[in-house]
Write an enzyme that holds these catalytic residues in place. Structure first.
Site, PDB file in Angstrom:
ATOM      1  N   LYS A   1       0.694  -1.161   0.209  1.00 27.42           N
ATOM      2  CA  LYS A   1       0.036   0.087   0.008  1.00 27.42           C
ATOM      3  C   LYS A   1       0.841   1.284  -0.060  1.00 27.42           C
ATOM      4  CE  LYS A   1      -4.057   1.607   0.554  1.00 27.42           C
ATOM      5  NZ  LYS A   1      -3.722   2.478  -0.731  1.00 27.42           N
TER       6      LYS A   1
ATOM      7  N   LYS B   1       5.249   2.369  -3.181  1.00 26.01           N
ATOM      8  CA  LYS B   1       4.931   3.926  -3.291  1.00 26.01           C
ATOM      9  C   LYS B   1       5.113   4.019  -4.879  1.00 26.01           C
ATOM     10  CE  LYS B   1       4.339   7.864  -1.126  1.00 26.01           C
ATOM     11  NZ  LYS B   1       3.696   7.989   0.091  1.00 26.01           N
TER      12      LYS B   1
HETATM   13  N1  GLU Z   1       0.162   9.031   0.266  1.00 21.63           N
HETATM   14  C1  GLU Z   1      -0.080   8.757   1.647  1.00 21.63           C
HETATM   15  C2  GLU Z   1       1.084   8.357   2.561  1.00 21.63           C
HETATM   16  O1  GLU Z   1       2.058   8.838   2.420  1.00 21.63           O
HETATM   17  C3  GLU Z   1      -1.415   7.735   1.839  1.00 21.63           C
HETATM   18  C4  GLU Z   1      -0.955   6.164   1.321  1.00 21.63           C
HETATM   19  C5  GLU Z   1      -2.394   5.282   1.222  1.00 21.63           C
HETATM   20  O2  GLU Z   1      -3.225   5.773   1.672  1.00 21.63           O
HETATM   21  O3  GLU Z   1      -2.121   4.308   0.815  1.00 21.63           O
HETATM   22  O4  GLU Z   1       0.759   7.927   3.574  1.00 21.63           O
END
Ligand code: GLU
Length: 472
Positions: free
Chosen positions: A71, A107
């Protein structure tokens, strides 16, 4: 020399990791496995922009598979590079572990300046990126679930889910292939403000700890605290909003074109509207302009919230930071050199990978909603209202008194989706804050809160590797 060679974000994550690993007793091989990025996908694909073929560079990094799915957000910025995406993916693993969200970290990023493209071009780029992820089996509700990050939002997530669904017809849980979607496309109420609200809940919990506040020379609670926020994007805007609503004073706001200051406090929405109208945060009525945006980071204040990008507080400017608490709403805003300086001067840095975990926590709730195919509150709202009404009726009958309309509405109210999401987030942030602080208290040789947070993360990830059993 490029910025990439002078500063490695991934290396700074490794440094923080190593610093914390010393406070654990895990096997060194296991620690090495936890530190590495498991899978790295780097791609180039062509997209026609203004009748010309442009080659787009993009990435998706899966840092850890100790839990499935992976995620993490997708970032659109001209600065996106492999080192950055790897670092952010690693932070996602630790972030999820700390807040007990059962995902591995990942990511993604596309090296483009989204401001230079039309919505139509961005849609083509996003859809093609999604198709590349599908081809390589790098996306799916049980594989890897992207979300918004810097430069992306609901709109991009809607394109992603639509592309995925069209390539995977009949996949019943397809909506769970991405989070941060618009409500109409399977999103959850409360996702948009989640990161900012999580930042607020985390800092509020720290500010409610008497011993911690005493050490920082501050009064308990957030009321009256002087707050500076850098970045007026989704995270900065909502962080400022929740602090202001809770009675803190947001004395300065910074964006890349400059910063503004008002000792009496600023209203983030008025500033946002002003910026939208004039194209700049500067010259906001009643506020003083600060020549350099980064000057805001050096203002005298109680709480400093960097909510933009990484590496903004480093060995150069950390000695000039005057805040008593730094709350890392962005990912990686303070470098390891800044950490050393903060420890030396007793500044409490509340670390990113737990403080900004609100986004992924609510993403988890959205993913669960997608898998369960039912809106939160749908089953219990009426039941709770009927029950509350009955209890209230009994109390009034037995006491011979009636409660006010305002109280009645409050007591009667059955939970809606947003109530449940906010409450789940509040519980998550409070629990995580207490767990990290407890680790720090139990071992006072741990130098800072970031290290305590890493210890918490390493223990949890190592524990689940142990439960899985390492492959022979
Ligand atoms: N981009 C956000 C973070 O850095 C959310 C990531 C997500 O919801 O998977 O935590």
């Amino acid at each position: 020399m490029s910025a990439e060679t002078t500063y490695s974000f991934f290396h700074s994550v490794e440094q923080s990791f190593d610093k914390a690993a010393k406070f654990t007793t895990w096997d060194s091989g296991l620690l090495e496995q936890i530190k590495q990025c498991n899978s790295v996908l780097r791609m180039h694909f062509p997209v026609k922009v203004n009748d010309k073929i442009e080659v787009i560079k993009a990435y998706r990094v899966q840092h850890s598979h100790h839990k499935a799915p992976c995620k993490g957000g997708i970032r659109y910025s001209p600065e996106v590079n492999l080192d950055e995406v790897m670092a952010l993916a690693a932070l996602m693993t630790f972030k999820c572990a700390i807040v007990n969200v059962p995902f591995g970290g990942a990511k993604g990023g596309i090296t483009i300046d989204p401001k230079k493209y039309t919505a139509y071009d961005l849609e083509k780029i996003t859809r093609r990126y999604t198709a590349e992820l599908v081809k390589k089996n790098f996306i799916g509700p049980g594989i890897d679930v992207p979300a918004p990050d810097y430069g992306t939002g609901e709109r991009e997530m809607a394109w992603i889910v639509d592309t995925y669904q069209s390539l995977k017809p009949g996949e019943i849980d397809a909506a769970g292939c991405v989070t941060g979607k618009p409500i109409t496309q399977g999103g959850v109420r409360g996702r948009k403000e989640a990161t900012g609200l999580g930042v607020f809940f985390g800092i509020r919990e720290v500010c409610n700890m008497e011993d911690v506040m005493k050490k920082q020379g501050l009064t308990v609670g957030v009321v009256g605290k002087r707050v500076v926020v850098q970045g007026l994007g989704n995270v900065g805007y909502h962080s400022a909003k929740f602090f202001r609503e809770a009675g803190s004073k947001v004395i300065a706001l910074a964006e890349y074109e400059g910063a503004i200051f008002n000792e009496d406090g600023l209203n983030e929405d008025e500033v946002f509207q002003h910026r939208k109208k004039t194209g700049s945060i500067l010259n906001f009525p009643g506020a003083t302009n600060l020549a350099k945006s980064s000057d805001a980071l050096e203002l005298e204040c109680d709480i400093l919230i960097p909510a933009a990008l990484e590496n903004v507080i480093n060995g150069d400017n950390a000695p000039r930071v005057k805040a008593k608490i730094v709350g890392e709403a962005a990912n990686g805003p303070c470098t390891p050199e800044a950490d050393e300086e903060f420890t030396r001067r007793g500044i409490l840095c509340v670390p990113d990978m737990y403080l900004n975990a609100g986004g992924v926590t609510v993403s988890y709730f959205e993913w669960l909603k997608n898998l369960s195919h039912v809106r939160y509150g749908r089953l219990e709202k009426r039941f709770a209202e009927n029950l509350n009404g009955h209890i209230l009726g009994q109390i009034e009958e037995l006491s011979g008194k009636t409660v006010s309309k305002k109280e009645r509405d409050f007591i009667m109210h059955g939970p809606e989706e947003q109530d449940l999401v906010h409450s789940g987030l509040e519980e998550t942030m409070i629990t995580a804050t207490r767990e990290i602080m407890q680790i720090w208290k139990d071992n006072p040789t741990i130098p800072d809160m970031r290290t305590a947070a890493y210890v918490s993360a390493i223990n949890k990830v190592a524990q689940s590797y142990n439960e899985l059993g390492i492959f022979p």
